[in-house]
Design a protein around this motif. Structure first.
Motif, PDB file in Angstrom:
ATOM      1  N   VAL A   1       0.618  -1.097  -0.104  1.00 14.66           N
ATOM      2  CA  VAL A   1      -0.046  -0.189   0.060  1.00 14.66           C
ATOM      3  C   VAL A   1       1.022   0.663   0.149  1.00 14.66           C
ATOM      4  N   GLU A   2       1.916   0.923   0.613  1.00 13.40           N
ATOM      5  CA  GLU A   2       2.750   2.394   0.591  1.00 13.40           C
ATOM      6  C   GLU A   2       3.896   2.717  -0.291  1.00 13.40           C
ATOM      7  N   ARG A   3       3.244   1.054  -0.868  1.00 11.64           N
ATOM      8  CA  ARG A   3       4.516   1.875  -2.722  1.00 11.64           C
ATOM      9  C   ARG A   3       3.487   2.143  -3.767  1.00 11.64           C
ATOM     10  N   SER A   4       2.027   2.061  -3.615  1.00 11.72           N
ATOM     11  CA  SER A   4       1.259   2.669  -4.566  1.00 11.72           C
ATOM     12  C   SER A   4       0.817   3.475  -4.587  1.00 11.72           C
ATOM     13  N   PRO A   5       0.354   4.477  -5.699  1.00  9.63           N
ATOM     14  CA  PRO A   5      -0.579   5.966  -6.264  1.00  9.63           C
ATOM     15  C   PRO A   5      -1.689   5.606  -4.869  1.00  9.63           C
ATOM     16  N   TRP A   6      -1.711   5.468  -4.142  1.00 10.53           N
ATOM     17  CA  TRP A   6      -2.980   4.772  -3.640  1.00 10.53           C
ATOM     18  C   TRP A   6      -3.319   4.858  -2.497  1.00 10.53           C
TER      19      TRP A   6
END
Length: 214
Positions: A61-66
């Motif tokens: 999640v932390e590495r995602s755009p969301w």
């Protein structure tokens, strides 16, 4: 735990177009949570009881755009409580009731109903779902009659069911279902994954998942 077809199917199929708050029960490494965050304007709570899986989900999640739209919570459904009711609850739950268990505890937790029975799942959904909300789930086709009957005992009624066939000549292996507290005529459809041999995906499957495969 690799990216599985079940999670991809449900994450792409669930109707989250009007959702504002989504609860993903048993998020694993966050696949479905990320997919529904990509497809909607909703804030997503990703619930996962396994410590290592929840750490992987948080990292993904932390590495995602969301990352600002998803919160990972390391609790079981039975432990989790919320003052807010969700307008969409989604789950790819554990379902191997009788199969041989994996020596790896994480995979056993993810794949067996020991830690989350259908009754526990449905009790949690009823407790956390808004009265106008939607509950979406994917399960083995062999569990369809049992699960639908059990859901109706909790006043959850099927509004949409899609049976999933690996090939045109296969019997259904999975079903995806959308439930609500309202009794409506259930829309029944089928989806073929591979139409012409290994990795020769059907037009319907490609259209459903085109946002997620490179």
């Amino acid at each position: 735990m690799k990216v599985g077809t079940d999670g991809v199917l449900l994450g792409a199929w669930a109707d989250v177009s009007s959702a504002h708050s989504i609860l993903d029960i048993g998020t694993g490494t966050g696949l479905i949570a990320l997919m529904v965050a990509q497809r909607s304007g909703a804030f997503v709570t990703a619930l996962e009881m396994d410590v290592e899986a929840s750490k992987q989900a948080l990292e993904n999640v932390e590495r995602s755009p969301w990352n600002e739209k998803i919160k990972v919570v390391n609790l079981s459904l039975q432990e989790y409580d919320s003052l807010m009711k969700y307008d969409h609850i989604i789950s790819n739950p554990p379902y191997f009731n009788q199969s041989l268990k994996s020596p790896k505890e994480g995979r056993t937790t993810a794949r067996h109903t020991d830690t989350l029975s259908y009754d526990d799942l449905l009790k949690g959904v009823v407790r956390l779902l808004d009265e106008e909300g939607i509950f979406s789930v994917i399960l083995p086709f062999s569990e369809k009659e049992r699960f639908v009957t059990l859901a109706e005992q909790y006043n959850l009624y099927p509004a949409r069911i899609t049976e999933v066939l690996p090939t045109p000549i296969s019997t259904p292996k999975r079903f995806m279902a959308e439930f609500s507290f309202q009794q409506v005529e259930c829309q029944q459809k089928s989806l073929i994954i591979e139409s012409a041999g290994r990795h020769q995906y059907s037009d319907d499957y490609k259209q459903l998942t085109e946002q997620f495969y490179l």
